[in-house]
Design an enzyme around this catalytic site. Structure first.
Site, PDB file in Angstrom:
ATOM      1  N   ASP A 163      34.548  63.564  23.549  1.00 27.93           N
ATOM      2  CA  ASP A 163      34.041  63.887  24.876  1.00 27.93           C
ATOM      3  C   ASP A 163      34.937  63.268  25.935  1.00 27.93           C
ATOM      4  O   ASP A 163      34.797  63.551  27.121  1.00 27.93           O
ATOM      5  CB  ASP A 163      32.624  63.334  25.063  1.00 27.93           C
ATOM      6  N   LYS A 165      36.921  52.621  23.265  1.00 27.02           N
ATOM      7  CA  LYS A 165      37.271  53.446  22.113  1.00 27.02           C
ATOM      8  C   LYS A 165      38.672  53.191  21.563  1.00 27.02           C
ATOM      9  O   LYS A 165      38.930  53.376  20.372  1.00 27.02           O
ATOM     10  CB  LYS A 165      37.137  54.926  22.482  1.00 27.02           C
TER      11      LYS A 165
END
Length: 412
Positions: free
Chosen positions: A132, A85
């Site tokens: 998350d 990410k």
């Protein structure tokens, strides 16, 4: 092959007819063209931490599943953060700062962005996001590296270990009592109230530029993978892409469309059945994205998203050949397969939202006669060359051990 006659069969798939539309009728992926890829790669190469992540070839597993080759691109090695990410988040932050400085990002290295002169010119900036775990950690890392602040909100049920890791990167982080999509709305609200910069990888009307930059940032992964595969072969015939809101999958697919056109590999989008917004949107068949609601309580925490991203939806809708909705046991099975390799295949630590769901799906389609129609529909055979991207390692080590050591979420 294994005897899986008692296998649960909640796996559902959809074959996409939209790929037959003419190019003029399809969404454009031009914002991920090869010129953009070069800019993204050069920006990431300017990081002191940059290395090309491994591409593992699973020769023995390929024989077991009756295919020619399986490659797994391992993003657990990315910048020491155990997940991919950071590529999207850091590039989006870099693009935002470049626009504030009124220069093209090609003129800015990561080192220059974190210089004293740039920090004095920009002043203090707070970046905010919902996550998350992996995306938030990447934003926190990038902000910290650049001497800026970050605030991270996490949905109900998020891992305390992931929360701790985000805080270690210097962020102000907390777990809310909301599901993922409502947590995104909270982050957006806080950005407006406080003058913060929202860096989110899902897009909606009025918020599309930064999510597109994040998608561009992910292009480093697939460009590296294609270079690595080209050293030993031509290209994959199949690419399995896991999806939450669809930004990662849309990025990988957009690259394949721009690079290979009609000669691109067959692309299969895989989602958890508790958060399968893309699959359900395709099933509705009206060409519009549709949300799924509720707790989104899947073990695939990184994919527990109920609302498709506007920026990636058109690309996925028009170019992906298939959409698959998978139960949690498919991901758990994939985690165990990768952790317990056959023969001389390498061991791969892949988390619930990494390569596991793709590997688990391939294993089930290959070894269960009740999924033979799906196998034929996906054209999986002895000539298939499969690429799967492991987007995370054991980002929640406790849960990883419950699955791999203790056999949580069995497939039979």
């Amino acid at each position: 092959m294994a005897n899986l006659t008692n296998l649960k069969t909640e796996i559902q798939y959809f074959i996409n007819d939209n790929t037959r539309k003419t190019d003029s009728e399809k969404a454009s992926a031009a914002f991920m063209n090869m010129e953009v890829v070069e800019k993204v790669r050069n920006f990431h190469k300017s990081f002191p931490e940059y290395i090309v992540t491994p591409l593992h070839s699973l020769a023995e597993l390929s024989k077991q599943f009756g295919v020619r080759n399986i490659w797994v691109k391992d993003e657990s090695y990315r910048f020491g953060l155990n997940a991919f990410k950071v590529l999207g988040g850091s590039y989006a932050v870099g693009k935002y700062l470049a626009e504030r400085l009124n220069v093209d990002i090609s003129e800015l290295s990561f080192e220059k962005l974190r210089s004293k002169e740039v920090k004095e010119e920009l002043g203090g900036i707070t970046f905010v996001t919902a996550t998350d775990g992996n995306h938030g950690r990447g934003i926190a890392w990038a902000a910290n590296q650049l001497g800026q602040k970050s605030v991270v909100y996490m949905p109900k049920g998020s891992s305390e270990i992931r929360l701790t890791n985000i805080r270690k990167e210097g962020a102000e982080a907390s777990i809310t009592d909301l599901n993922y999509d409502d947590t995104v709305r909270l982050a957006s609200q806080k950005a407006k109230e406080n003058g913060w910069v929202l860096v989110q990888d899902t897009a909606w009307d009025g918020y599309e530029e930064i999510p597109a930059w994040i998608m561009e940032g992910y292009l480093t992964i697939i460009d590296e993978a294609m270079e690595q595969i080209a050293e030993v072969d031509d290209r994959p015939t199949h690419v399995f892409l896991q999806a939450g809101v669809g930004s990662f999958a849309g990025s990988m697919l957009g690259y394949l469309v721009e690079k290979f056109g009609e000669e691109r590999p067959m692309t299969i989008i895989v989602e958890p059945d508790k958060a399968d917004c893309l699959y359900q949107s395709m099933r509705v068949g009206d060409g519009k994205p549709h949300a799924v609601t509720g707790a989104l309580d899947t073990i695939m925490a990184g994919l527990a998203c109920g609302e498709p991203s506007k920026t990636s939806w058109g690309i996925l809708k028009d170019y992906a050949q298939s959409f698959v909705s998978c139960p949690d046991y498919a991901a758990a099975r994939g985690m165990r397969i990768l952790a317990n390799p056959l023969g001389c295949d390498p061991r791969i630590v892949s988390g619930e939202s990494g390569a596991a769901v793709g590997i688990g799906l391939v294993s089930l389609v290959a070894e269960n006669s009740r999924l033979i129609d799906m196998k034929h529909a996906l054209n999986l055979n002895q000539d298939s060359k499969i690429l799967i991207i492991s987007t995370e390692g054991d980002t929640d080590p406790d849960h990883y051990r419950k699955v791999v050591w203790d056999g949580a979420y069995p497939s039979v």
